[in-house]
Design a protein around this motif. Structure first.
Motif, PDB file in Angstrom:
ATOM      1  N   GLY A  60     -39.533 -20.871   7.192  1.00  0.00           N
ATOM      2  CA  GLY A  60     -40.706 -20.878   6.321  1.00  0.00           C
ATOM      3  C   GLY A  60     -41.996 -20.940   7.114  1.00  0.00           C
ATOM      4  O   GLY A  60     -42.975 -20.251   6.782  1.00  0.00           O
ATOM      5  N   SER A  61     -42.013 -21.740   8.175  1.00  0.00           N
ATOM      6  CA  SER A  61     -43.210 -21.830   9.020  1.00  0.00           C
ATOM      7  C   SER A  61     -43.493 -20.497   9.712  1.00  0.00           C
ATOM      8  O   SER A  61     -44.657 -20.071   9.817  1.00  0.00           O
ATOM      9  N   GLY A  81     -50.159 -13.487  12.106  1.00  0.00           N
ATOM     10  CA  GLY A  81     -49.479 -13.677  13.368  1.00  0.00           C
ATOM     11  C   GLY A  81     -48.389 -12.647  13.587  1.00  0.00           C
ATOM     12  O   GLY A  81     -48.238 -11.701  12.802  1.00  0.00           O
ATOM     13  N   PRO A  82     -47.595 -12.827  14.637  1.00  0.00           N
ATOM     14  CA  PRO A  82     -46.537 -11.856  14.952  1.00  0.00           C
ATOM     15  C   PRO A  82     -45.462 -11.830  13.872  1.00  0.00           C
ATOM     16  O   PRO A  82     -45.160 -12.842  13.242  1.00  0.00           O
TER      17      PRO A  82
END
Length: 218
Positions: free
Chosen positions: A31-32, A41-42
């Protein structure tokens, strides 16, 4: 007696909160990573068009779930409940809001996102257990408002057990696919097994606690 009372404030929360968090370590990590991806982000997680098309419910669900399972784990520490009653009550109010956000965002995604793997049976499981979590929180909150601590703890334990479902499902689905292979029915049954196992453990703990308290009162 005096030495024992003086030593009590230094007691640690115990192992239970950390064990509960460990159960959901896999979904906490995934989840993060999904949140990092949505923030620009990537992309390390598999692509999910449902999420990219409507990310808000997912963000609400993940953020609230992460805080709910971590903060909620420490509500099960008897040492913390005894030592910091005010903290327990304050955290409990926050957890009611977070837990309902987790449950209702899960229901929203089930109802309005394109169907997830598992077919109709998994769809019904998601609706039933999502609604069950919300009901457990509402009933637990209502019980403590009446001063009914026993039923409050029981309902909150059931709701928390359902919230941990994703952690247990990481194991049940992995084992199910390894043993029985992939398929909609297997996916649905392993999802249901994750929630069912957690509820069974919760009921065992609730009944054992009730028996212990009955013996103490006798």
């Amino acid at each position: 007696m005096t030495d024992h009372a003086a030593a009590r404030p230094t007691r640690s929360p115990g192992w239970v909160p950390f064990a509960l968090v460990a159960v959901v370590l896999v979904p906490l990590i995934t989840g993060s990573l999904r949140l990092v991806e949505l923030a620009g982000g990537p992309h390390v997680m598999p692509a999910n068009p449902r999420i990219t098309a409507s990310p808000v419910p997912v963000v609400v669900h993940i953020v609230c779930a992460v805080v709910y399972v971590i903060l909620g784990a420490f509500q099960f520490s008897a040492a913390l409940r005894r030592r910091r009653t005010g903290w327990h009550r304050g955290a409990g109010r926050v957890l009611v809001v977070l837990g309902l956000a987790v449950a209702f965002s899960a229901l929203w995604m089930t109802l309005f996102y394109p169907r997830q793997p598992g077919g109709e049976l998994a769809y019904m499981f998601r609706l039933a257990f999502g609604a069950g979590m919300a009901a457990g929180i509402i009933l637990g909150f209502s019980a403590i408002r009446r001063g009914d601590v026993a039923h409050h703890r029981a309902w909150m334990t059931r709701a928390y057990a359902l919230a941990l479902g994703a952690g247990t499902q990481a194991f049940t689905q992995g084992i199910g696919e390894a043993v029985f292979g992939a398929g909609e029915l297997n996916t649905a049954l392993m999802l249901g097994a994750g929630w069912g196992i957690n509820l069974a453990v919760a009921e065992y703990i609730i009944r054992r606690t009730r028996r212990a308290r009955t013996k103490e009162a006798a």
